[in-house]
Write an enzyme that holds these catalytic residues in place. Sequence first.
Site, PDB file in Angstrom:
ATOM      1  CE  LYS A   1     -14.278  -8.998   2.541  1.00 19.11           C
ATOM      2  NZ  LYS A   1     -14.011  -9.146   1.127  1.00 19.11           N
TER       3      LYS A   1
ATOM      4  N   GLY B   1     -23.481  -4.583   7.907  1.00 17.20           N
ATOM      5  CA  GLY B   1     -23.886  -3.222   7.534  1.00 17.20           C
ATOM      6  C   GLY B   1     -24.096  -3.069   6.037  1.00 17.20           C
ATOM      7  CB  CYS B   2     -22.038  -4.074   3.152  1.00 12.97           C
ATOM      8  SG  CYS B   2     -20.603  -3.080   3.654  1.00 12.97           S
ATOM      9  CB  THR B   3     -26.069  -7.570   4.235  1.00 14.38           C
ATOM     10  OG1 THR B   3     -24.925  -8.319   3.815  1.00 14.38           O
ATOM     11  CG2 THR B   3     -27.337  -8.339   3.935  1.00 14.38           C
TER      12      THR B   3
ATOM     13  CB  ALA C   1     -27.124  -4.181  -0.434  1.00 12.50           C
TER      14      ALA C   1
END
Length: 172
Positions: A56, A61-63, A66
């Site tokens: 998401k 974690g996704c930030t 990325a």
Amino acid sequence: MADSPNAAPAADTAAAPVPPALNAKLDNFSAAMTGDQTFELAGRPARYTVLYFYPKDNTPGCTTEAMAFRDHHEEFAKLGAAVFGISRDSLRSHENFKAKLGLPFDLISDPEELVCNQFAVMKMKNMYGKKVRGVERSTFVIDADGKVVKEWRGVKVNDHVKEVLDFLQSQP
């Protein structure tokens, strides 16, 4: 009789997607992506395509993941690799996430989970003690012929981008 040892098991009406086999050619697919573009696997000009699936936009974690791909973008480009992030988020969410982080690569939107299912990354996960269905953080390296040459499943964000770079650097 259902309790008979010879009884046939009930038919499974929702067969789990089969993950792509290493070194097997993928079927072409297309999906909407940022920049008002459409991703097409077939005919990609890059030597390698790196697809990283994440749960998401705008989550910790996704930030972090990325930003790691962003910070090493030049190294991927020098190795002939084009990077794309993919999640079930909307294009609007992706556009905002990309702008907020200054991502130099595009994000693919898969709200219907068509690409997620092709790569078999949808899994049951525990979130705060509840079972939820979500994207298993995974990365795939696809060569110019459309073959998956490396995959990582159940990815931990720390040092993952370095692992992907190390793999690409090891290729002839």
